[in-house]
Design an enzyme around this catalytic site. Structure first.
Site, PDB file in Angstrom:
ATOM      1  N   ASN A  93     -23.276  34.536   3.825  1.00 28.80           N
ATOM      2  CA  ASN A  93     -23.670  35.548   2.830  1.00 28.80           C
ATOM      3  C   ASN A  93     -25.052  35.289   2.239  1.00 28.80           C
ATOM      4  O   ASN A  93     -25.475  35.945   1.307  1.00 28.80           O
ATOM      5  CB  ASN A  93     -22.616  35.646   1.719  1.00 28.80           C
ATOM      6  CG  ASN A  93     -22.407  34.286   1.063  1.00 28.80           C
ATOM      7  OD1 ASN A  93     -22.993  33.294   1.485  1.00 28.80           O
ATOM      8  ND2 ASN A  93     -21.586  34.253   0.050  1.00 28.80           N
ATOM      9  N   ASP A 118     -26.508  33.370   0.274  1.00 31.97           N
ATOM     10  CA  ASP A 118     -26.796  33.236  -1.158  1.00 31.97           C
ATOM     11  C   ASP A 118     -27.424  31.890  -1.464  1.00 31.97           C
ATOM     12  O   ASP A 118     -27.557  31.500  -2.616  1.00 31.97           O
ATOM     13  CB  ASP A 118     -25.509  33.408  -1.976  1.00 31.97           C
ATOM     14  CG  ASP A 118     -24.482  32.321  -1.658  1.00 31.97           C
ATOM     15  OD1 ASP A 118     -23.460  32.274  -2.349  1.00 31.97           O
ATOM     16  OD2 ASP A 118     -24.710  31.536  -0.722  1.00 31.97           O
ATOM     17  N   ASP A 133      -4.015  -0.275  -3.501  1.00 30.63           N
ATOM     18  CA  ASP A 133      -4.162   0.840  -2.558  1.00 30.63           C
ATOM     19  C   ASP A 133      -3.139   1.937  -2.831  1.00 30.63           C
ATOM     20  O   ASP A 133      -2.363   2.346  -1.962  1.00 30.63           O
ATOM     21  CB  ASP A 133      -4.082   0.354  -1.105  1.00 30.63           C
ATOM     22  CG  ASP A 133      -5.428  -0.167  -0.614  1.00 30.63           C
ATOM     23  OD1 ASP A 133      -5.588  -0.388   0.587  1.00 30.63           O
ATOM     24  OD2 ASP A 133      -6.331  -0.353  -1.466  1.00 30.63           O
ATOM     25  N   HIS A 175      -3.886  -8.134  -3.306  1.00 32.28           N
ATOM     26  CA  HIS A 175      -3.951  -7.053  -2.324  1.00 32.28           C
ATOM     27  C   HIS A 175      -4.449  -7.487  -0.949  1.00 32.28           C
ATOM     28  O   HIS A 175      -3.804  -7.231   0.063  1.00 32.28           O
ATOM     29  CB  HIS A 175      -4.819  -5.911  -2.834  1.00 32.28           C
ATOM     30  CG  HIS A 175      -4.985  -4.835  -1.808  1.00 32.28           C
ATOM     31  ND1 HIS A 175      -3.978  -3.942  -1.516  1.00 32.28           N
ATOM     32  CD2 HIS A 175      -6.005  -4.527  -0.973  1.00 32.28           C
ATOM     33  CE1 HIS A 175      -4.387  -3.126  -0.550  1.00 32.28           C
ATOM     34  NE2 HIS A 175      -5.608  -3.459  -0.210  1.00 32.28           N
ATOM     35  N   ASP A 188     -24.059  29.669   6.183  1.00 34.50           N
ATOM     36  CA  ASP A 188     -24.303  30.394   4.939  1.00 34.50           C
ATOM     37  C   ASP A 188     -24.343  31.877   5.228  1.00 34.50           C
ATOM     38  O   ASP A 188     -25.377  32.511   5.129  1.00 34.50           O
ATOM     39  CB  ASP A 188     -25.615  29.895   4.310  1.00 34.50           C
ATOM     40  CG  ASP A 188     -25.922  30.645   3.032  1.00 34.50           C
ATOM     41  OD1 ASP A 188     -24.980  31.168   2.391  1.00 34.50           O
ATOM     42  OD2 ASP A 188     -27.109  30.729   2.680  1.00 34.50           O
ATOM     43  N   HIS A 235      -9.043   0.078  -2.278  1.00 32.01           N
ATOM     44  CA  HIS A 235      -9.226   1.527  -2.419  1.00 32.01           C
ATOM     45  C   HIS A 235      -9.249   1.990  -3.870  1.00 32.01           C
ATOM     46  O   HIS A 235      -9.450   3.171  -4.136  1.00 32.01           O
ATOM     47  CB  HIS A 235      -8.140   2.280  -1.634  1.00 32.01           C
ATOM     48  CG  HIS A 235      -8.464   2.399  -0.175  1.00 32.01           C
ATOM     49  ND1 HIS A 235      -8.990   3.532   0.389  1.00 32.01           N
ATOM     50  CD2 HIS A 235      -8.367   1.505   0.827  1.00 32.01           C
ATOM     51  CE1 HIS A 235      -9.193   3.330   1.684  1.00 32.01           C
ATOM     52  NE2 HIS A 235      -8.820   2.102   1.971  1.00 32.01           N
ATOM     53  N   SER A 259     -19.175  20.447  -7.481  1.00 32.43           N
ATOM     54  CA  SER A 259     -18.723  21.838  -7.441  1.00 32.43           C
ATOM     55  C   SER A 259     -18.191  22.219  -6.080  1.00 32.43           C
ATOM     56  O   SER A 259     -17.585  23.272  -5.916  1.00 32.43           O
ATOM     57  CB  SER A 259     -19.890  22.751  -7.800  1.00 32.43           C
ATOM     58  OG  SER A 259     -20.913  22.548  -6.830  1.00 32.43           O
ATOM     59  N   ASP A 272       0.822  -1.215   0.000  1.00 36.67           N
ATOM     60  CA  ASP A 272       0.000   0.000   0.000  1.00 36.67           C
ATOM     61  C   ASP A 272       0.853   1.262   0.000  1.00 36.67           C
ATOM     62  O   ASP A 272       1.800   1.369   0.761  1.00 36.67           O
ATOM     63  CB  ASP A 272      -0.861   0.051   1.284  1.00 36.67           C
ATOM     64  CG  ASP A 272      -1.915  -1.036   1.331  1.00 36.67           C
ATOM     65  OD1 ASP A 272      -2.912  -0.844   2.032  1.00 36.67           O
ATOM     66  OD2 ASP A 272      -1.720  -2.084   0.697  1.00 36.67           O
TER      67      ASP A 272
END
Lengths: 828, 157
Positions: free
Chosen positions: A708, A710, A190, A274, A706, A223, A670, A161
């Protein structure tokens, strides 16, 4: 007089060392529990979400939020994949100062890439995509099981690993050389998660794979799985480093991971994979599966749409589903999360999200106390998803084949145990625990002599286990005094002793995995004699200079920080439990009562009494003030005026799960989610945890972050805002700078001692000191450089046999040694 | 005569310490770890005393593992009888003074090494090297044993 004094000092010092060892073990157990608990939690979460998928109406908004993680093969045909991979319209800006790649790649470009990453440069996404495309094309034509031979090259190197720890890979390349035709490598899975340079490691490994396709071999690890990556940091790393193309890169990597080979066999004799094996492991079956259909090893592939798919409650009544949770303390390393046990995915009967927190129909099963019972390892067999996309890469779309799936899961997730048998691996939540008899069975059936695997962190970077009987070997000999024992005497001297060979070798290459100084890393070199040589290292220059006390102390500090956070996160329940012992409300309870209360609330397999002096430093006369104790835990809470205490504690306790759900809900990757999705996340979490959380409480939470207004919440900001901080570390600053030594500045890695657990000997002569009837282990406690060992055998009054090298050389650059047999006397 | 509550608390302490080394929840530990467990519970046995105790708790046919069932009563007895009590600081310092024949107030590294590996119940190379690395005053390459004892005295459980 002198002897008595010496004995006293020795007694005292041994006691000190034992105390250190106890502390080190506790710390290790804590870290390991956290790691495995996270894996288990992730599997459970995934199954939970899958279950929800099965029961949401197709048009529901909740379903839309999470179904995308189950849509693994969106892009259908090869042509579409090529388009998806398309890098040609990505422009390289002039200011880009990172490496440029031209294809086909050359060895010097691969080496150049290593150098660039060493200098902290980042490869442009255009080249990343191009590299991934070429890698995918190559992996597709590789078989499931790589077959390698040592006859063309002197030796083959095997790494375990790496987990995104680039320093360790650089160190290995420095000590051992980079991959080439003369220096073949096997990388045993891994490669990603947890460390911060996972993508760089992947790019390096893929580059060398492309340059030397016959000499670089990659095995898939547990993984290499996008579901696991959501929790363990790889997803976050890629999105952070590649803001524009990260999502595409991740999607392609999903595909590439599924195409990674499953195992490697060297000279028909050494099996490298593995995780491990099970009593069902069938290499010929594994050689034939369509491995790429198992994009995530966490669930079986999709069934044909429209086929029989009803969840059957009754069929799962009897089986020990491998995701059933264990109650703390009755199992190997109880996991470090607060949740009470809950039953398998198929037990959920209610259909609406809101109802989850109310009840589970079936009562929880008692875990079988007798661990040696052969548990039926059936899977939650009706794990089916209603997503409509088909799997285009295979000839027969979406056939469920649980046998195949189980084979693969076992390969990637299993761990060895010392008892015979094969039972589900409930600590991790996947794969099994397999015993020496299974090793014997699988190795002999396939005419193998050694299993090399990774998957578990080991303090020395490696560990042998599982002995099997072999014939006495002839090669090495030891000498007592200065004369050599002739060949003929060997067998007679060995009368009554039987030879065992160790058949399973765990290799782990990420040093300082849990914390600076926590463990060494190691890699193996294997020549045509197929005797594993182990080379150890530790990536930080600081750690070599630390004494035992300092190493233990530093790592322990880290582990205890986590424990203190857990204690703090359960403040309300703990206070309630303390008050049970303090009916008169004096604010004081005894230390014994403290331990009992904490045990009862936290359900963790932590030795509270062993750690008590660290966790409760002020307890004159064995009594402690529990109210001030919480303050003294020195945990700094974020500014949390209007937020409900229980909600806060939930965030502290379930950070990782919460963050994972956020990332799942953040469908466009995002890093921002809307207020509405934020509410949905909490609903999911509250259903998963079977808690009730009011909308108002969630709104307060949202508003607090939050700032601000928005309507969007930044996930990273949120997680940071609700982090518990260890005050003591803030105040004292960094006791040890976590400096990383780059390989180029290292000239010699000098290790002061190597601890072998086994040694190949051909002759033993008893000395008069033997008081025990048998020898269980040979410990070699010094370094030597050559492969011919000249050793003196000294028997202590202990069961250990200690060997000292006759010629000790002090300034080795590396130490390598052969490790083979363990000696065990036949019972009288 | 100890009360039930006290005994049960002792049992819990022993169980906890045992479980730290019981990786597979098999209610047994490797015999090589037993010394660590006993010492971490606050006892100071010599090597010889340790081996006596191991001989008491191991199986008829030694398996390399010690079972909790056998360990618990033996260890409880040890704790209740307060066997293997800690060595008081001043006794320890006196022991060092015996070795420090010239009464310098310190010991040379080689001196200590010699005593520890040749006298009493000898240390292995590893043990003595670790002790030296923790004990040595770097500037002068000697061991100021009074400081060492203070530094390495730990809380009694």
């Amino acid at each position: 007089m002198v002897m008595r004094a010496a004995v006293l000092i020795q007694m005292w010092y041994r006691k000190y060392v034992a105390r250190m060892e106890m502390r080190r073990r506790c710390t290790w157990n804590i870290f390991q529990s956290i790691e495995y608990a996270g894996e288990q939690d992730q599997i459970k979460l995934y199954n939970f979400l899958g279950y929800l998928m099965d029961h949401f109406t197709p048009s529901s908004s909740e379903r839309n939020l999470i179904c995308h993680i189950f849509r693994e093969n969106e892009v259908c045909r090869d042509a579409e994949w090529e388009r998806y991979f398309c890098y040609k319209n990505i422009e390289i800006p002039e200011v880009y100062s990172g490496p440029h790649l031209t294809f086909p790649l050359t060895a010097s470009q691969a080496a150049g890439l290593v150098e660039s990453f060493k200098n902290k440069q980042q490869l442009h996404s255009r080249y990343v995509l191009q590299l991934l495309l070429e890698t995918w094309k190559l992996l597709r034509i590789l078989p499931n099981i790589n077959r390698v031979s040592t006859c063309h090259s002197k030796e083959i190197s095997i790494c375990g690993d790496l987990h995104g720890q680039l320093e360790d890979l650089l160190l290995i390349f420095y000590k051992n050389g980079m991959p080439s035709m003369e220096k073949p490598y096997v990388f045993n899975g891994d490669f990603v998660d947890r460390g911060k340079d996972s993508i760089e490691i992947l790019l390096i490994l893929f580059a060398f794979l492309l340059v030397y396709p016959s000499d670089v071999h990659l095995n898939r690890g547990n993984h290499e799985d996008h579901i696991v990556n959501l929790r363990y940091g790889f997803t976050k790393e890629v999105l952070g480093k590649y803001r524009v193309h990260g999502k595409r890169i991740l999607k392609l990597l999903q595909k590439i991971f599924s195409w990674l080979p499953l195992a490697t066999v060297i000279d028909h004799k050494v099996l490298v994979l593995h995780g491990g094996i099970s009593d069902a492991t069938d290499l010929s079956l594994l050689a034939k599966v369509d491995r790429h259909r198992y994009v995530s090893a966490l669930r079986p592939p999709k069934k044909k749409p429209g086929s029989e798919d009803q969840l059957s409650m009754d069929s799962d009544m009897e089986d020990d589903s491998w995701i059933s949770r264990v109650s703390a303390g009755t199992r190997r390393r109880a996991s470090l999360t607060y949740m009470k046990p809950f039953a398998s995915r198929n037990d959920f009967q209610h259909r609406s999200l809101q109802d989850f927190s109310r009840h589970i129909i079936r009562p929880l099963r008692e875990e079988p106390k007798d661990r040696r019972r052969q548990a039926e390892f059936t899977l939650s067999s009706q794990d089916l998803l209603q997503c409509s996309s088909t799997d285009p890469d295979s000839c027969q779309p979406g056939d469920v084949n649980h046998e195949e799936w189980k084979q693969i899961v076992d390969l990637l997730w299993s761990d060895p145990m010392s008892q015979d048998g094969c039972i589900p691996n409930e600590v991790r939540g996947g794969g099994c625990y397999w015993g020496p008899d299974v090793t014997e069975q699988v190795l002999s059936k396939n005419h193998l002599q050694l299993l090399i695997r990774s998957h578990e962190c080991k303090q020395e970077g490696y560990e042998f286990c599982h002995s099997r009987k072999v014939r006495p070997p002839a090669s090495l000999h030891i000498c007592e005094g200065s004369h050599e024992t002739p060949q003929e005497d060997r067998q007679s001297a060995m009368g009554g002793w039987r030879w065992l060979e160790l058949a399973v070798l765990t290799i782990f290459s990420a040093s300082n995995y849990y914390e600076v100084g926590s463990n060494r890393g190691a890699y193996i070199t294997l020549g045509p004699d197929l005797i594993p040589h182990l080379i150890q290292y530790q990536a930080s220059s600081m750690t070599r200079e630390l004494t035992l006390t300092q190493r233990v102390g530093w790592t322990e500090h880290s582990a205890l920080k986590v424990v203190r956070e857990q204690l703090f996160a359960h403040r309300s329940d703990l206070t309630g439990a303390f008050q049970e012992f303090d009916k008169e409300n004096t604010g004081m309870i005894s230390l014994n009562d403290w331990a009992r209360a904490v045990e009862a609330v936290l359900h963790l397999g932590i030795p509270w009494r062993v750690l008590r002096s660290q966790l409760v430093p002020n307890a004159p006369d064995g009594m402690m003030n529990y109210r001030s104790w919480f303050r003294e835990l020195a945990i700094k809470e974020p500014d949390t005026e209007h937020i409900h205490q229980a909600l806060l504690e939930t965030v502290y306790r379930h950070r990782s799960t919460l963050e994972t759900i956020f990332r799942i809900v953040d469908t466009d990757h995002s890093g921002l989610i809307s207020l509405e999705d934020f509410h949905q996340t909490w609903k999911l979490l509250s259903a998963y945890l079977k808690m009730e959380i009011s909308d108002e409480a969630i709104s307060n939470l949202a508003i607090s972050i939050d700032a601000n207004r928005d309507g969007c919440i930044d996930i990273n900001e949120f997680m940071e805002a609700f982090r518990l901080v260890d005050k003591s570390r803030l105040e004292t600053g960094n006791l040890f700078q976590r400096s990383t030594a780059t390989a180029s500045r290292q000239t010699h890695l000098h290790m002061t001692s190597l601890h072998l657990t086994n040694l190949h000997v051909s002759c033993l002569q008893h000395s008069s000191h033997v008081t025990k009837r048998y020898v269980t282990k040979l410990s070699v406690k010094s370094l030597w450089l050559t492969s011919t060992l000249h050793l003196k055998v000294i028997f202590h009054s202990s069961p250990h046999v200690v060997l000292y090298s006759m010629t000790r050389e002090e300034s080795f650059a590396t130490a390598s040694f052969a490790l083979m047999c363990q000696l065990e006397k036949e019972p009288d | 005569m100890m009360s039930k509550a006290v005994i049960s608390e002792i049992h819990r302490r022993i169980a906890e310490a045992f479980n730290v080394f019981d990786n597979e929840s098999s209610k047994s530990v490797d015999v090589r770890e037993v010394g660590t467990i006993i010492r971490s519970l606050g006892c100071f046995p010599s090597e010889a005393e340790l081996h006596e105790m191991i001989a008491e708790v191991e199986e008829e046919e030694p398996t390399g593992y010690i079972r909790f069932e056998k360990f618990l009563p033996a260890m409880t007895k040890v704790l209740m009888e307060r066997k293997f009590r800690p060595i008081p600081k001043d006794v320890l310092i006196q022991a060092f003074e015996v070795l420090d024949q010239e009464k310098k107030g310190y010991l040379e590294a080689e001196e200590l090494k010699k005593y520890m590996t040749q006298e009493g119940e000898p240390f292995s190379q590893d043990e003595v090297e670790e002790m030296l690395s923790a004990a040595l005053d770097n500037k002068e390459n000697v061991i100021f044993y009074k400081d060492l004892v203070s530094k390495m005295t730990f809380e009694d459980l």
